[in-house]
Every structure is written in C-alpha cells, then in structure tokens.
Motif scaffolding. Structure first.
Motif, mmCIF file in Angstrom:
data_model
loop_
_atom_site.group_PDB
_atom_site.id
_atom_site.type_symbol
_atom_site.label_atom_id
_atom_site.label_comp_id
_atom_site.label_asym_id
_atom_site.label_seq_id
_atom_site.Cartn_x
_atom_site.Cartn_y
_atom_site.Cartn_z
ATOM 1 N N THR A 179 0.831 -1.209 0.000
ATOM 2 C CA THR A 179 0.000 0.000 0.000
ATOM 3 C C THR A 179 0.860 1.251 0.000
ATOM 4 O O THR A 179 0.621 2.188 -0.781
ATOM 5 C CB THR A 179 -0.935 0.009 1.222
ATOM 6 N N ASP A 180 1.883 1.280 0.846
ATOM 7 C CA ASP A 180 2.772 2.447 0.899
ATOM 8 C C ASP A 180 3.511 2.636 -0.419
ATOM 9 O O ASP A 180 3.703 3.760 -0.889
ATOM 10 C CB ASP A 180 3.789 2.291 2.038
ATOM 11 N N VAL A 181 3.917 1.532 -1.023
ATOM 12 C CA VAL A 181 4.628 1.591 -2.300
ATOM 13 C C VAL A 181 3.713 2.146 -3.396
ATOM 14 O O VAL A 181 4.141 2.968 -4.222
ATOM 15 C CB VAL A 181 5.146 0.189 -2.676
ATOM 16 N N ALA A 182 2.460 1.711 -3.399
ATOM 17 C CA ALA A 182 1.509 2.178 -4.422
ATOM 18 C C ALA A 182 1.258 3.676 -4.304
ATOM 19 O O ALA A 182 1.205 4.396 -5.312
ATOM 20 C CB ALA A 182 0.201 1.410 -4.298
ATOM 21 N N VAL A 183 1.106 4.168 -3.085
ATOM 22 C CA VAL A 183 0.898 5.607 -2.863
ATOM 23 C C VAL A 183 2.136 6.382 -3.297
ATOM 24 O O VAL A 183 2.043 7.434 -3.950
ATOM 25 C CB VAL A 183 0.560 5.886 -1.386
ATOM 26 N N LEU A 184 3.309 5.884 -2.919
ATOM 27 C CA LEU A 184 4.561 6.545 -3.285
ATOM 28 C C LEU A 184 4.683 6.650 -4.808
ATOM 29 O O LEU A 184 5.061 7.707 -5.344
ATOM 30 C CB LEU A 184 5.733 5.765 -2.701
ATOM 31 N N PHE A 185 4.374 5.570 -5.502
ATOM 32 C CA PHE A 185 4.436 5.543 -6.970
ATOM 33 C C PHE A 185 3.554 6.630 -7.578
ATOM 34 O O PHE A 185 4.001 7.422 -8.418
ATOM 35 C CB PHE A 185 4.018 4.169 -7.476
ATOM 36 N N TYR A 186 2.307 6.697 -7.150
ATOM 37 C CA TYR A 186 1.370 7.681 -7.706
ATOM 38 C C TYR A 186 1.865 9.102 -7.456
ATOM 39 O O TYR A 186 1.896 9.939 -8.370
ATOM 40 C CB TYR A 186 -0.020 7.492 -7.082
ATOM 41 N N VAL A 226 12.996 -2.061 -0.718
ATOM 42 C CA VAL A 226 12.455 -0.769 -0.322
ATOM 43 C C VAL A 226 13.529 -0.037 0.472
ATOM 44 O O VAL A 226 14.387 -0.656 1.106
ATOM 45 C CB VAL A 226 11.160 -0.894 0.525
ATOM 46 N N ALA A 227 13.484 1.290 0.407
ATOM 47 C CA ALA A 227 14.375 2.143 1.197
ATOM 48 C C ALA A 227 13.562 2.783 2.302
ATOM 49 O O ALA A 227 12.462 3.285 2.058
ATOM 50 C CB ALA A 227 14.997 3.212 0.311
ATOM 51 N N LYS A 232 10.074 5.097 7.595
ATOM 52 C CA LYS A 232 9.112 5.369 6.520
ATOM 53 C C LYS A 232 9.681 4.906 5.186
ATOM 54 O O LYS A 232 10.860 5.110 4.894
ATOM 55 C CB LYS A 232 8.814 6.870 6.471
ATOM 56 N N ILE A 233 8.841 4.276 4.354
ATOM 57 C CA ILE A 233 9.277 3.866 3.027
ATOM 58 C C ILE A 233 9.427 5.105 2.153
ATOM 59 O O ILE A 233 8.471 5.855 1.947
ATOM 60 C CB ILE A 233 8.286 2.871 2.392
ATOM 61 N N VAL A 234 10.654 5.328 1.656
ATOM 62 C CA VAL A 234 10.931 6.528 0.868
ATOM 63 C C VAL A 234 11.400 6.185 -0.551
ATOM 64 O O VAL A 234 11.734 7.078 -1.329
ATOM 65 C CB VAL A 234 11.985 7.411 1.566
ATOM 66 N N VAL A 250 11.385 7.115 -6.043
ATOM 67 C CA VAL A 250 11.727 7.709 -4.756
ATOM 68 C C VAL A 250 10.652 8.706 -4.365
ATOM 69 O O VAL A 250 10.141 9.460 -5.207
ATOM 70 C CB VAL A 250 13.109 8.409 -4.813
ATOM 71 N N HIS A 251 10.296 8.708 -3.094
ATOM 72 C CA HIS A 251 9.261 9.591 -2.561
ATOM 73 C C HIS A 251 9.509 11.042 -2.981
ATOM 74 O O HIS A 251 10.647 11.525 -2.980
ATOM 75 C CB HIS A 251 9.257 9.483 -1.039
#
Length: 318
Positions: A179-186, A226-227, A232-234, A250-251
C-alpha cells in the motif's frame, strides 16, 4: 547542505580505495587524502610538523567547503585519536554542512592479509604490518561510525557509508509494504515527472488504480527492495533475474538524497548478468546516464491510448 565525510582507519584498511570509489558514486564530489598534505623525506614528526599538516588539511577542506561546485567532500586520514578528529572539525567552517565521521575497521587476519600482499608487491615497507595492527584497537574507542571492511567489496563498503550518512536502510520488499509503495508511486509520478510529461500522460501512467495483487506478485517474483528513512518507506525498486530493472521510484519529498543511487546499486549487485536493461523516463534518463547506462533507442509507449516517451537503456556489467 554540503556533506563532509571524514574517513579514518589504520594503514591498509582501505580508506583511499573506498574514497576513490565513493568519489564516482556521489554527485559533485571532491576527495582529499591527508597523506597528500604531508608527503616528505625524511618524514619528520614533531609538534611543528603536526601543526603544519592540520593547517594544510583545514585550509584545503575549507576551500572545498566554500566552493559552490562541490556538494560532497571526502577526506581520509589515519585519525587514530579523537583529538585529531575534533581539531580538524573545530577549524572547519561547517555552518551549512553535515559532517559524518567514520572509522574503517577490519579483523586482524583480513588486515594482515591485505598488508602482506602490499608488502609482497613492494607497495609498503615491512614495518607497516606491526604498526598498523597496533593501532587497530584504538578505533573502537572513537566517537565515530564504525564500518567493518572485512571480506567486503568496495561497492559494499561505499553503500554502507552512504546509507549511514543519509540515515537510510535498504531491505527486501515485504507484502505489507504494498500500500505504501503504491501511494509513493502515484505521488512520485504526479510530482517528480510532471516537468517532463503532460497531465494527460501522467494520468495514463499512474491513475491511482493499480492492480495491487498483480504488483505484489511481480515484486515477489523479482528481486525487490524498499528504502526506509526514520521507519518510513521513501523509495522502492525491483529487477528480474534476466537483468531487466523494472521499477525505481523515490518519494517526492526525499529526492536528491542518494536514495535512488542506493537502491540502484543494490539492484545491480543482486543479479549476475552481462547487462542490465531499463526503460527510463525522460526524468530518469540523466540519473541512469550518470550510472553508466547508454541509450539503445528512444521510443513511444502506449498507456490507455496515450503515448509516452521513454528510453531503452542498458549498462554492461562485465
């Protein structure tokens, strides 16, 4: 903010080699070896010469600090006493700098093996072995970040130094990261890539309706990382076993902090293939070019009947 890396360690532990490697990994980087500031014959050690070498080092480092061309400043020297590190830092103009102080260490057998090889090749005199081993325990007492170089490649050591300097941890992807990765991508696509693509193209690229199960399965099939920064996933990235680097994002709030570099390094080292291929966006093209990738072709890819420009790029690994 400029970042200054003070890297100490006993003779033969790998300071100069690591800094020469880091110099090419860090953007706008300059490197000073303390030995270059005191290379004399005969080599005289007294209070006058010790004061002289510190003055030489500080003068050069301050010049680097005041020069707008440099973002990262590497300095290595033996620095086996805390007073030496403190004296150098005290005389530097570090008002707008982040100073990271490291000590490279190694187990005795590994250090001895390296030094004996140098002695055999005529690079060092025989007395270096005893002197270096005697100083090795002193580094454990210093207020520095310790980096164990035993049985590690230069890229592994450099990776660890950059991670610690940026307080970033790289780990394997887990399903609960999705979920965090998907939000970061968008958010990354719609902010970072906005300067190179139209809104219509951005919406076609990332519409916020990812097939989460499909993404999760691809992450699990690929080698995926993930970093994290402050928990926090960045950033995240993945590569398949054939060497196709699929995703690297990258975030939006953590750009230009070497996170993409750390992820890319880890991904490149995770596969043993003759070349790595990536389909790079217009935005990402300069990043990959700096890492040694070259363009195979420019292409138009279709997403939801909208054309987007990207580049097929590859990097030869051996």
């Amino acid at each position: 903010m400029k970042k200054i890396y003070l890297i100490g360690g006993t003779m033969g532990v790998g300071k100069t080699s690591v800094c020469q490697y880091l110099k090419k990994e860090l953007s706008n980087c300059v490197f000073l070896d303390g030995d270059w500031c005191w290379d004399s014959f005969p080599f005289v050690v007294n209070e006058e010469t010790k004061t002289m070498v510190i003055d030489n080092i500080v003068y050069l480092l301050n010049n680097f600090i005041h020069c707008s061309a440099y973002e990262h400043i590497l300095f290595c020297w033996v620095m086996h006493e805390q007073s030496i590190i403190d004296m150098i830092i005290k005389k530097l103009d570090i008002r707008d700098c982040d100073v990271c102080s490291y000590s490279l260490i190694a187990d005795e057998s590994c250090l001895k093996e390296r030094l004996e090889k140098d002695i055999e090749e005529g690079k060092r005199s025989e007395d270096i072995l005893e002197r270096s081993l005697e100083r090795l325990p002193l580094y454990e007492k210093l207020s520095t970040i310790k980096i164990d170089t035993s049985h590690k490649s230069l890229s592994m050591i450099a990776d660890e130094i950059i991670q610690k300097a940026n307080h970033v941890m790289i780990r394997l992807y887990r399903e609960e990261d999705l979920t965090d990765v998907a939000v970061l991508f968008y958010e990354c696509v719609h902010t970072v890539n906005a300067k190179d693509y139209t809104q219509e193209q951005l919406d076609a690229w990332a519409d916020g309706k990812i097939d989460l199960e499909k993404w999760n399965q691809s992450f699990l099939k690929h080698i995926s990382y993930v970093a994290l920064k402050d928990g926090k996933i960045v950033g995240f990235g993945d590569i398949d076993p054939s060497g196709y680097l699929d995703r690297l994002y990258v975030h939006k709030d953590y750009q230009h902090q070497k996170i993409a570099t750390l992820l890319c390094q880890r991904l490149e080292r995770s596969v043993h293939v003759p070349k790595i291929v990536v389909h790079a966006s217009i935005t990402a093209r300069p990043f990959f070019e700096k890492r040694g990738y070259h363009i195979i072709k420019k292409q138009q890819v279709e997403r939801k009947k909208i054309l987007l420009t990207n580049y097929v790029m590859e990097k030869l690994m051996f």
